[in-house]
Design an enzyme around this catalytic site. Sequence first.
Site, short mmCIF file in Angstrom:
data_model
loop_
_atom_site.label_atom_id
_atom_site.label_comp_id
_atom_site.label_asym_id
_atom_site.label_seq_id
_atom_site.Cartn_x
_atom_site.Cartn_y
_atom_site.Cartn_z
N ASP A 143 -0.70 -6.03 -5.54
CA ASP A 143 -0.20 -6.14 -4.17
C ASP A 143 1.32 -6.35 -4.16
OD1 ASP A 143 -2.80 -5.88 -3.37
OD2 ASP A 143 -3.14 -8.03 -3.07
N GLU A 184 2.87 -1.03 5.40
CA GLU A 184 2.04 0.12 5.11
C GLU A 184 1.48 0.65 6.43
OE1 GLU A 184 -1.30 0.30 1.64
OE2 GLU A 184 -0.59 -1.59 2.43
N ASP A 191 2.77 -6.00 2.01
CA ASP A 191 1.48 -5.33 1.76
C ASP A 191 0.37 -6.18 2.35
OD1 ASP A 191 -0.09 -3.25 0.14
OD2 ASP A 191 -0.96 -5.13 -0.56
#
Length: 372
Positions: free
Chosen positions: A359, A278, A194
């Site tokens: 996160d 992501e 992340d």
Amino acid sequence: MKILRAFKTELDLNNQQKTACARHAGAARFAYNWGLARKQAAFANGEKVPSAIDLHRELNALKKSELSWLYEVSKCAPQEALCDLEQAFAHFFRRVKEKKSGKNVKVGFPRIKSKKHGLGSFRLTGAIHVFEKAIQLPRLGQLHLKERGYLPTSGVHILSATVSEKGGCWFVSLQVAMEIPDPVMEEKPVAGVDLGINRMAQVSDGTYFENPRALKSALTKLKRLQRVVSRRQKGSANRQKAVRQLAKAHLRVANIRKDALHQATTSLTKTKSAIMLENLNVSAMMQNHPLAQAIADVGMYEFRRQLAYKGAWYGCEVWLADRFFPSTKRCSQCGNEKAVSLAERVYACEHCGQRMDRDLNAAINLEQLLYC
Ligand SMILES: [Zn+2]
């Protein structure tokens, strides 16, 4: 496995060499702008738009008369600049096509190169030799390097060298083709990553990469210098001085960021066999996000780019999650989804009671996608 890569390092030039490099950069900029104007004029007059080869021929003819100063620089500098111009147009036409097919891209017509942001750069090909402490370039001779032993002296095929100026410093970037060992298929774990604003990257195994502390203080200094420049009177010597300091500060921020990104992406691609990232729509976020500055500073594009090519070197597959995958909203333990505000640093699940750093929760969700 054969790969292409670049090595960039700072040059240590005397005044004469600085002048020679500035002249080469000037010739490259001149050729680029001249070619751009020629193309635009031909287009406006409904004539055939000249190609890079046409322009090169035309420029060579002009060299014999009004542009005799071009004899003072390597012929590569203007020639390569015309190739860059051709590339810029190729990208422009590609974006026009993408736009027509409904993609949200800025078309951006190739622009003239100004001296506003420094002296620019030029690229040379041909006889380039690297020594422990110096690099030898056509026409420019041996240029000393600030850092010894960084540029490869053997085992590589040199393709070109690009010399550039930033903040009063000169750099050389060496483009090479080299052989590296084929990645071995080792048993390495997989991970979700992340990319964040507080931390540069959170890995699903619980480890993370911090934004370098030096970045924050360098950014503060940058902002201060930006204000100083805007307060100084235009055209004054004091303003010029402030502009030079600002350029140096920019360079420092960029270097700190790049170093940190390289460390993180090398470490990740060497130790993992697959990574799920992501797929943020970075350009959309930059336009209307209050955190645009912070996101830009983390350099997400650069992070992704480095992971992609280093992944190929070290045998690590890099995947992007679907843009709408709810990595932040989903509980990594029970799969329940809820809205999470940016201020919430801890993901607290009302369904199963899990509490976890937001996160890390997102990174674990991303890792789980690799098992689907
Ligand atoms: Zn839960």
